[in-house]
Scaffold this motif. Structure first.
Motif, PDB file in Angstrom:
ATOM      1  N   ALA A 154      29.549  41.378  40.767  1.00  0.00           N
ATOM      2  CA  ALA A 154      30.897  41.440  40.196  1.00  0.00           C
ATOM      3  C   ALA A 154      31.345  40.015  39.868  1.00  0.00           C
ATOM      4  N   GLU A 155      31.367  39.686  38.589  1.00  0.00           N
ATOM      5  CA  GLU A 155      31.697  38.331  38.140  1.00  0.00           C
ATOM      6  C   GLU A 155      33.201  38.140  38.015  1.00  0.00           C
ATOM      7  N   ASN A 156      33.888  39.161  37.558  1.00  0.00           N
ATOM      8  CA  ASN A 156      35.342  39.123  37.406  1.00  0.00           C
ATOM      9  C   ASN A 156      35.925  40.195  38.322  1.00  0.00           C
ATOM     10  N   ARG A 157      36.615  39.771  39.371  1.00  0.00           N
ATOM     11  CA  ARG A 157      37.176  40.724  40.330  1.00  0.00           C
ATOM     12  C   ARG A 157      38.684  40.788  40.213  1.00  0.00           C
ATOM     13  N   ALA A 158      39.181  40.553  38.984  1.00  0.00           N
ATOM     14  CA  ALA A 158      40.603  40.730  38.702  1.00  0.00           C
ATOM     15  C   ALA A 158      40.837  41.931  37.809  1.00  0.00           C
ATOM     16  N   HIS A 159      39.856  42.304  36.981  1.00  0.00           N
ATOM     17  CA  HIS A 159      39.990  43.446  36.093  1.00  0.00           C
ATOM     18  C   HIS A 159      40.080  44.731  36.905  1.00  0.00           C
ATOM     19  N   ALA A 160      40.865  45.685  36.417  1.00  0.00           N
ATOM     20  CA  ALA A 160      41.041  46.952  37.142  1.00  0.00           C
ATOM     21  C   ALA A 160      39.726  47.675  37.381  1.00  0.00           C
ATOM     22  N   ALA A 161      38.709  47.432  36.533  1.00  0.00           N
ATOM     23  CA  ALA A 161      37.422  48.116  36.675  1.00  0.00           C
ATOM     24  C   ALA A 161      36.551  47.509  37.755  1.00  0.00           C
ATOM     25  N   THR A 162      36.862  46.289  38.190  1.00  0.00           N
ATOM     26  CA  THR A 162      35.973  45.607  39.134  1.00  0.00           C
ATOM     27  C   THR A 162      36.707  44.999  40.325  1.00  0.00           C
ATOM     28  N   ALA A 163      38.034  45.056  40.351  1.00  0.00           N
ATOM     29  CA  ALA A 163      38.794  44.423  41.433  1.00  0.00           C
ATOM     30  C   ALA A 163      38.474  45.017  42.794  1.00  0.00           C
ATOM     31  N   LYS A 309      41.932  28.397  35.506  1.00  0.00           N
ATOM     32  CA  LYS A 309      42.094  29.845  35.578  1.00  0.00           C
ATOM     33  C   LYS A 309      41.996  30.287  37.030  1.00  0.00           C
ATOM     34  N   LEU A 310      42.802  31.264  37.391  1.00  0.00           N
ATOM     35  CA  LEU A 310      42.752  31.820  38.739  1.00  0.00           C
ATOM     36  C   LEU A 310      43.334  33.226  38.712  1.00  0.00           C
ATOM     37  N   ASP A 311      42.840  34.046  39.616  1.00  0.00           N
ATOM     38  CA  ASP A 311      43.299  35.427  39.747  1.00  0.00           C
ATOM     39  C   ASP A 311      44.215  35.515  40.959  1.00  0.00           C
ATOM     40  N   TRP A 312      45.333  36.234  40.823  1.00  0.00           N
ATOM     41  CA  TRP A 312      46.300  36.317  41.922  1.00  0.00           C
ATOM     42  C   TRP A 312      46.869  37.724  42.032  1.00  0.00           C
ATOM     43  N   ARG A 313      47.321  38.031  43.242  1.00  0.00           N
ATOM     44  CA  ARG A 313      47.906  39.338  43.520  1.00  0.00           C
ATOM     45  C   ARG A 313      48.995  39.179  44.574  1.00  0.00           C
ATOM     46  N   LEU A 314      50.116  39.847  44.350  1.00  0.00           N
ATOM     47  CA  LEU A 314      51.167  39.939  45.356  1.00  0.00           C
ATOM     48  C   LEU A 314      51.136  41.329  45.965  1.00  0.00           C
ATOM     49  N   ALA A 315      51.407  41.405  47.266  1.00  0.00           N
ATOM     50  CA  ALA A 315      51.401  42.702  47.937  1.00  0.00           C
ATOM     51  C   ALA A 315      52.640  43.514  47.587  1.00  0.00           C
ATOM     52  N   GLY A 316      53.754  42.844  47.354  1.00  0.00           N
ATOM     53  CA  GLY A 316      55.014  43.514  47.028  1.00  0.00           C
ATOM     54  C   GLY A 316      55.973  42.506  46.458  1.00  0.00           C
ATOM     55  N   PRO A 374      51.669  45.120  38.041  1.00  0.00           N
ATOM     56  CA  PRO A 374      52.638  45.202  39.129  1.00  0.00           C
ATOM     57  C   PRO A 374      52.047  44.741  40.456  1.00  0.00           C
ATOM     58  N   PRO A 375      52.895  44.563  41.469  1.00  0.00           N
ATOM     59  CA  PRO A 375      52.390  44.237  42.810  1.00  0.00           C
ATOM     60  C   PRO A 375      51.320  45.228  43.251  1.00  0.00           C
ATOM     61  N   GLY A 376      50.333  44.699  43.961  1.00  0.00           N
ATOM     62  CA  GLY A 376      49.201  45.515  44.381  1.00  0.00           C
ATOM     63  C   GLY A 376      48.021  45.426  43.440  1.00  0.00           C
ATOM     64  N   GLU A 377      48.240  44.916  42.210  1.00  0.00           N
ATOM     65  CA  GLU A 377      47.163  44.752  41.247  1.00  0.00           C
ATOM     66  C   GLU A 377      46.976  43.268  40.940  1.00  0.00           C
ATOM     67  N   TRP A 378      45.787  42.930  40.475  1.00  0.00           N
ATOM     68  CA  TRP A 378      45.446  41.540  40.200  1.00  0.00           C
ATOM     69  C   TRP A 378      45.917  41.120  38.811  1.00  0.00           C
ATOM     70  N   ASN A 379      46.288  39.849  38.709  1.00  0.00           N
ATOM     71  CA  ASN A 379      46.635  39.207  37.450  1.00  0.00           C
ATOM     72  C   ASN A 379      45.815  37.933  37.299  1.00  0.00           C
TER      73      ASN A 379
END
Length: 701
Positions: A154-163, A309-316, A374-379
């Motif tokens: 898994a090279e990109n772990r921000a996309h909904a298909a691979t997170a 570049k960086l991938d980030w996620r907030l829990a809420g 939204p929160p819970g998903e990666w950006n």
């Protein structure tokens, strides 16, 4: 209409699987607005026995995730009116030529209107003679070995298909080799580790799943899904669901091609330091904030011109930010006071919400809302720093464009992640950087597809383009605008162009798309749509200061040319970013690349390092490593030390390039001088009465 793939020939063979699909559907992490999906599984070649269970799996996913599924093998369903009902069309193990010319045209119009495409497995073994489809899917099938277990990386772990995937995903399927590598036109999400199975033929870089934007629409492809058993696997079902959500526009992602980045964090914390209270946990190649208020900063190196570049996620409803442009310090408040924060929290005021340069400039809220998961998903953020200009991209969409004009601050310096406090849970992945090096004289190169507004044109993903895309679909009367450019001293514009069409004329304007023409240049047919060339337009009457530049286009016919990027070229000494060259061709250098106040400035053999990369603001500051070129104590005596010092806006840090090649400190009336007229490496520079000798002549970027 003019970018063609060669027709390719090939056909897949396959083997049978016997397991049935029984696993329940996997829900998305947030409720999506309802949408409709068409599953198309017509075959004109080999027919996979997994089509029925695959169709049922997608129906199950739809029932659990708020989308309806219409399944068909009737190509007559491909009409403009019917396709407009669906947010995404899934080509599920299609093979051969499945659509006629009229149906192909309808599907092209559907994609052009913003539709979504999902290709599963043998979708790459489909429509070899239809170039639009080949570009849309990203690569055609070449061959495959027998069904076997393999490791998917898994090279990109921000996309909904691979997170949701681990870094190494081990599963059994039929593993495709492809005729071309999709990386040049798509964002690769996962690759195959050919050392983990037999029969791979693409080598160390073997894309397996990818996403891209194409002709106004979105495309997702996965090489998995040959076997019936695939559709019973929770991880594969979630992978498929994420691709459908992306194609339907429900999950946002940065699907621009990406090459040339160096990881700063992908599991290893080497080079990182904690400043202040709290910490970050490190598990599954993911940093997660703990307590605070502190800062986890990359202490190993400072950066000047770069794409971060960086991938980030907030829990809420949580708070965090990315800091840039601050000097080395164990005090987290140093970053607040000396650098800039790009905010992550979406619930605060406009100038301190997601994409805002915190308290300095709000993001484009409409663009931000259109791009934000939204929160819970990666950006995914891209922070593009070119001199003192910062552009913020959220999931591939530009949402802010900020220029630093504060002489006490700089965008050059360290980067860091904020751990805001207990209860503010933020996670980060895959932090990577691409250093841009020294800009050409005259300022920053602008990616033409990164316009602030436009008419008629659109970004076009293209192999060989800098940044992976061009400004494409250019017809007579079209235009593109670029806000926030420093136009001071600009004398010409150099553009990288490509054309397999009629060519035309590129005009440069200010004020509006019909405003004053500053200059123009003819763009020829360059030989093909993959042969790039440079053209230069001499400019006159360019206003000073920050403003908006307009590129307008004229010519005959359609599909005139594409613009890859352009550079504003300034006359010497009018500002820019890069080396300052002096006596003996040596470069002005911060001794030992140190950042402590009082560090001696010297000359040294040019090496392109950050210690020799200076940001020159005309009649103002000269900066390196986030600090300013400074006359010690603000003195005026001959021989006064020239040093690096925290920027403070005083006259001791003001420099003015003179027509005779000298660099004068107006407060003292004296010049930057190489001590003893000695060109040896390490020779100090100091303040001295101006005399225009060789040891006082400087070539600025």
């Amino acid at each position: 209409m003019r970018r063609l793939l060669r027709p390719l020939l090939g056909a897949a063979t396959a083997v049978l699987a016997v397991l049935a699909c029984t696993t329940p559907a996997t829900p998305a992490s947030a409720a999506d607005a309802p949408y409709d999906v068409l599953v198309f599984s017509k075959t004109a070649g080999f027919r996979h026995d997994s089509i029925a269970v695959g169709t049922q799996a997608i129906r199950d996913l739809g029932a659990a995730n708020n989308f309806t599924v219409t399944a068909t093998e009737d190509a007559a369903q491909f009409t403009t009116a019917n396709l407009s009902r669906f947010e995404a069309v899934v080509f599920l193990n299609t093979t051969g030529d499945v659509l006629d010319g009229t149906q192909q045209s309808a599907f092209e119009s559907y994609i052009g209107a913003g539709g979504g495409y999902v290709g599963v497995h043998a979708a790459a073994d489909t429509e070899y003679g239809w170039s639009f489809y080949g570009n849309l899917v990203g690569a055609y099938f070449a061959s495959h070995p027998h069904i076997q277990q393999a490791n998917v990386k898994a090279e990109n772990r921000a996309h909904a298909a691979t997170a949701h995937l681990p870094q190494t995903w081990t599963r059994t399927d039929e593993w495709y080799n492809y005729q071309t590598n999709a990386r040049s036109t798509a964002r690769v999400l996962a690759t195959l580790d050919e050392s983990s199975y037999s029969g791979g033929s693409m080598g160390a870089d073997h894309p397996h799943s990818w996403c891209k934007t194409y002709s106004g629409g979105r495309s997702f492809y996965t090489g998995g899904g040959h076997t019936q058993a695939s559709y019973a696997e929770p991880a594969f079902r979630a992978h498929l669901l994420g691709g459908i959500r992306y194609a339907a526009g429900r999950a946002k992602a940065d699907c621009r091609p990406e090459t040339g980045y160096t990881p700063l964090y992908n599991g290893s914390t080497t080079g990182w330091s904690q400043a202040g209270p709290g910490s970050f946990s490190n598990a599954d190649a993911t940093l997660t904030s703990v307590g605070g208020m502190g800062l986890y900063w990359y202490s190993a190196k400072q950066f000047t011109n770069y794409s971060l570049k960086l991938d980030w996620r907030l829990a809420g409803d949580d708070n965090s930010g990315v800091f840039i442009g601050f000097p080395a310090s164990s005090d987290p408040w140093s970053a607040v006071n000396n650098g800039y924060e790009v905010q992550i929290d979406a619930t605060d005021a406009a100038d301190r919400t997601t994409g805002a340069v915190y308290t300095f400039k709000s993001a484009d809220i409409a663009a931000r809302d259109a791009a934000l998961n939204p929160p819970g998903e990666w950006n995914t953020y891209e922070l593009l720093v070119e001199g003192e200009r910062l552009q913020v991209f959220l999931n591939g969409m530009k949402i802010n464009d900020f220029t630093n004009t504060d002489p006490v601050r700089s965008l050059a310096g360290h980067i860091g992640l904020q751990n805001h406090g207990t209860g503010d849970d933020a996670s980060f992945r895959n932090i990577r950087i691409r250093e841009l090096g020294v800009n050409p004289p005259g300022g920053n190169t602008v990616q033409a597809e990164a316009f602030s507004s436009a008419s008629g044109v659109s970004p076009f993903t293209k192999a060989g383009a800098n940044g992976g895309q061009t400004l494409g679909h250019i017809d007579p009367g079209d235009w593109a605008a670029y806000a926030g450019l420093d136009l001071t001293g600009t004398t010409s514009l150099r553009a990288r162009v490509v054309s397999g069409g009629p060519g035309g004329t590129l005009q440069v304007r200010t004020g509006s798309a019909t405003g004053t023409v500053l200059g123009s240049v003819a763009v020829p047919n360059t030989g093909s749509w993959t042969t790039f060339a440079d053209v230069t337009a001499a400019l006159s009457g360019v206003p000073s200061g920050t403003g908006t530049l307009y590129l307008t286009f004229t010519g005959s016919g359609t599909g005139l040319f594409d613009v890859d990027d352009f550079t504003l070229v300034r006359s010497g000494g009018s500002g820019g970013v890069g080396p300052i060259r002096g006596l003996g061709g040596k470069c002005l250098d911060v001794r030992n690349a140190a950042t402590a106040d009082g560090t001696q400035i010297q000359i040294y053999g040019c090496n392109g390092s950050a210690a020799q990369t200076w940001t020159v603001t005309p009649n103002s500051t000269v900066k390196a490593l986030g600090k300013c070129l400074d006359v010690s104590g603000g003195a005026s005596a001959d021989g006064t030390k020239i040093q690096l010092w925290t920027c403070n806006g005083t006259g001791a840090q003001n420099w003015s390039a003179q027509a005779d090649g000298t660099l004068k400190n107006p407060q003292s009336g004296k010049c930057l001088d190489v001590s003893g007229n000695n060109p040896a490496d390490g020779q100090a520079v100091h303040l001295w009465t101006c005399h225009t000798g060789a040891n006082q002549k400087w070539t600025l970027p």
